[in-house]
Write an enzyme that holds these catalytic residues in place. Structure first.
Site: not given
Lengths: 496, 229
Positions: A256, A375
């Site tokens: 990330d 997700d």
């Protein structure tokens, strides 16, 4: 394992089949034997049995020009037979590219000549053709029976060094009534080291399985193939082709990135810094990561520019494929990142908002660049998708959306279970297995990696094609070389 | 040494440029016939769709230029497929260096996904191994002799190509929906749904279905070997 050898029988340069060797029963299956040979090669066969039926009738080689064309056009290992009576015939066959020749009648009528050839050309290049009718060896294109009994006939030649025997049961050939399995078993019992090629009567996949089970080393398939009774897949299977092996399971560290720095959230909050993304990516690549994912979690315009610059650096310095995601809302974002050198892009919330985005990406750049990241959480009413970094539930089921994404052209699904993410207690294997079952594209497992066994379970129980993790790699809790070694020892196909 | 990359409408050429940079080579990306003809080595890489790629090559007369090249040429991915006779993709007539047709993968099982994407082992073809495998020599010896037997010099030097499977061999990165079947010019093969050609070689033309530029150290080694041919 059994070597399956498809046959091309030639009359007038065409691919034909006879029934029980009767020339009046001729049926043409293909006008172009070269195209037929290429098709066999495409299906994964390594060998080809070519019979010159004109030659067998004329008692000298006739179709050597066709043989030449086949061996020029393919890499098949060809054995050639039919009408080989003289040394000149043999030389013509070898000159036309045959790897082996099959000799039948001469071995009956002129044993001393056959032995001479055996010594001259070597046992690996000669196949003794023993065509049998009622226990007796038949000659001259099966038109005559000799007085030779099969087993004593074979004994003589095995003792002289013959290793390859092609045995055709004439009463079975072209009849599709099943091979003469008892005869072949008897021969193998007598001569267990013989490379026996069973020929005649094979009518189905089951016949081939039966020959394989009884330990017959090789078999010819003729009419049954042309009549569509045998599947190429079954042949490959019986020949020991392991379709399962295929692609290695992939290990993918995920980075990330915020303002040019790597960060990793636990349950998507509490960001912890872990260094320069390019350096870290290079480290992973050198230690055996199969792919990398870089997710831009910056919201601002300036941050996006910084991220694009980073993508360019990654592309310059790293020699494995990498995916970038985060903030991809339209085709121009995709273009910018692919132009910067990314191999794939991952789309998440934007694709749920506007599913056509997937069609657009796949249409413009191909499915292979489009990863659909999802997700999801297993709520009381089942698995649901979440957007905005997991903050907002949408009324869309995980499995429905994954199928739709695949239909729209996504190349892969990157499924993160929010229930498992950061908990380090294993991946969501049940949901993964269901995705693998229902969705026809590769699934990347994400969320829950804590120890090596979890990766094994994601591949074995979850049937995932790849597994993605972040903090266990970033903080050195799992080292990729050790993980790969472990998975390899567990029998999983991984790249080391 | 001058290295030229054929410039046409295929994607992902930049990654080849980057890979060459990492090897210290500055390639020229060009569609200029004389620059291509005079380069020491030619790369013909890319990802894309066969019919539009061939249309572009013909329009720019690059088809004849490529066919006439005499220096070592390495086709990569769609580059390999375009060097073949015909592709099922868009029913496209291709360059015909390798007289073999390109087909689309048809999955036979649910697990077989198309495009085939990921890392795979490749192995030298059985025929070329058999040519050189006479006295049970070690695998590396086999491979070296295989390389010689196929006139392949040293494309695989330093690479570990495994004939049996196992995790220790070199893996290469593939992304493709179409494949070149086994054929006379196959010098290494890979397995996906069926065995197919991973590497082809004929005269001065080499090609790989996989992406050496994305295949880590193994791919880097292969590119280095090609540049040293």
């Amino acid at each position: 394992m059994i070597e399956i050898i498809p046959a091309i029988d030639l009359i007038d340069g065409k691919c034909v089949r006879l029934t029980k060797g009767d020339y009046n029963s001729k049926k043409v299956y293909n006008d172009d034997p070269v195209a037929q040979a290429k098709e066999f090669e495409r299906q994964g066969f390594r060998r080809l049995h070519v019979v010159d039926l004109d030659g067998a009738k004329s008692k000298h080689i006739v179709n050597d020009a066709v043989l030449r064309k086949i061996t020029d056009a393919t890499g098949l290992k060809v054995d050639f037979g039919g009408g080989i009576k003289t040394d000149e015939d043999i030389r013509k066959a070898f000159a036309a590219g045959a790897s082996m020749v099959t000799i039948g009648s001469i071995a009956v009528t002129h044993p001393e000549l056959f032995i001479e050839w055996l010594n001259r050309y070597g046992t690996d290049r000669l196949i003794l053709g023993a065509d049998v009718r009622n226990g007796k060896v038949s000659i001259n294109g099966w038109k005559e029976d000799s007085s030779e009994e099969l087993l004593p006939f074979l004994r003589k030649y095995v003792e002289a060094g013959v290793k390859n025997v092609l045995c055709t049961d004439i009463s079975k050939d072209g009849t599709l009534q099943g091979p003469a399995i008892e005869l072949y078993k008897q021969i193998m019992e007598e001569y267990p080291h013989l490379n026996l090629i069973a020929s005649g009567g094979v009518s189905s996949n089951e016949d081939l399985s039966g020959l394989e089970k009884d330990g017959i080393p090789s078999a010819i398939v003729g009419k049954a193939w042309y009549e569509g009774r045998i599947s190429a897949e079954k042949c490959r299977d019986l020949m020991g082709f392991k379709a399962n092996r295929g692609l290695a399971k992939r290990i993918i560290p995920c980075l990330d990135v915020k303002n040019g720095e790597t960060v990793k959230g636990t349950n998507f909050v509490n960001l912890r810094s872990a260094g320069d993304p390019v350096e870290l990516g290079k480290l992973y690549s050198d230690s055996g990561a199969d792919e990398l994912v870089f997710l831009d979690i910056t919201a601002s315009f300036e941050g996006r520019k910084t991220f694009t610059d980073m993508v360019e650096r990654v592309a310059r310095e790293i020699n494995i494929p990498f995916t970038v995601g985060g903030g991809i809302n339209e085709l121009s974002d995709v273009k910018r990142l692919l132009d910067a050198g990314a191999d794939k892009v991952s789309v998440n919330s934007a694709a749920i908002r506007r599913p056509e985005l997937i069609n657009e990406i796949a249409g413009e750049y191909g499915s292979q660049v489009c990863v659909c990241a999802i997700d999801a959480r297993n709520d009381a009413d089942g698995w649901h998708c979440y957007v905005k970094g997991g903050r907002e539930r949408v009324e869309l089921g995980l499995f429905d959306w994954a199928r739709e994404a695949a239909d729209r052209g996504a190349g892969e699904i990157l499924f993160t279970s929010m229930d498992h993410d950061g908990v380090k207690n294993g991946f969501a294997n049940e949901a993964l297995a269901r995705l693998a079952e229902e969705v026809p594209i590769p699934i990347i497992a994400s969320g829950g990696a804590g120890k090596k066994e979890h990766f094994r379970d994601a591949f074995v129980k979850g049937k995932a094609d790849a597994a993605l993790a972040a903090s266990v790699f970033h903080f050195g809790e799992i080292k990729i070389p050790e993980l790969k070694e472990y998975l390899c020892n567990e029998g999983i196909n991984v790249r080391i | 040494m001058s290295v030229a990359i054929v410039k046409y409408n295929a994607g992902n050429i930049r990654s080849v440029v980057n890979a060459l940079h990492r090897l210290g080579v500055e390639p020229v990306l060009t569609d200029d016939a004389s620059v291509l003809r005079n380069a020491d080595k030619i790369l013909f890489p890319g990802q894309g769709e066969a019919s539009s790629a061939m249309a572009y090559l013909r329009e720019h007369r690059l088809d004849e230029v490529i066919k006439g090249l005499t220096q070592p040429v390495l086709g990569i991915c769609i580059g390999q497929q375009l060097l073949c006779r015909h592709s099922e993709e868009g029913d496209t007539g291709c360059l015909g260096i390798f007289d073999v047709d390109v087909y689309r993968f048809h999955p036979t099982r649910h697990e077989d996904k198309v495009p085939a994407m990921g890392w795979q082992e490749v192995r030298p073809t059985e025929a070329s191994l058999a040519l050189s495998n006479e006295d049970g020599a070690s695998r590396e010896d086999d491979l070296n002799r295989q390389a010689c037997a196929s006139g392949n010099k040293s494309l695989f030097r330093g690479n570990v190509l495994n004939a049996e499977g196992g995790c220790q061999a070199d893996y290469f990165y593939f992304v493709h929906s179409y494949y070149v079947p086994l054929c006379k010019w196959t010098i290494a093969e890979a397995d996906y749904i069926l065995p197919y050609s991973a590497v082809l070689h004929k005269d001065n033309f080499w090609s790989t279905q996989f992406h050496p530029e994305k295949s880590g150290k193994a791919g880097e080694q292969l590119l280095k070997n090609f540049l040293a041919l």
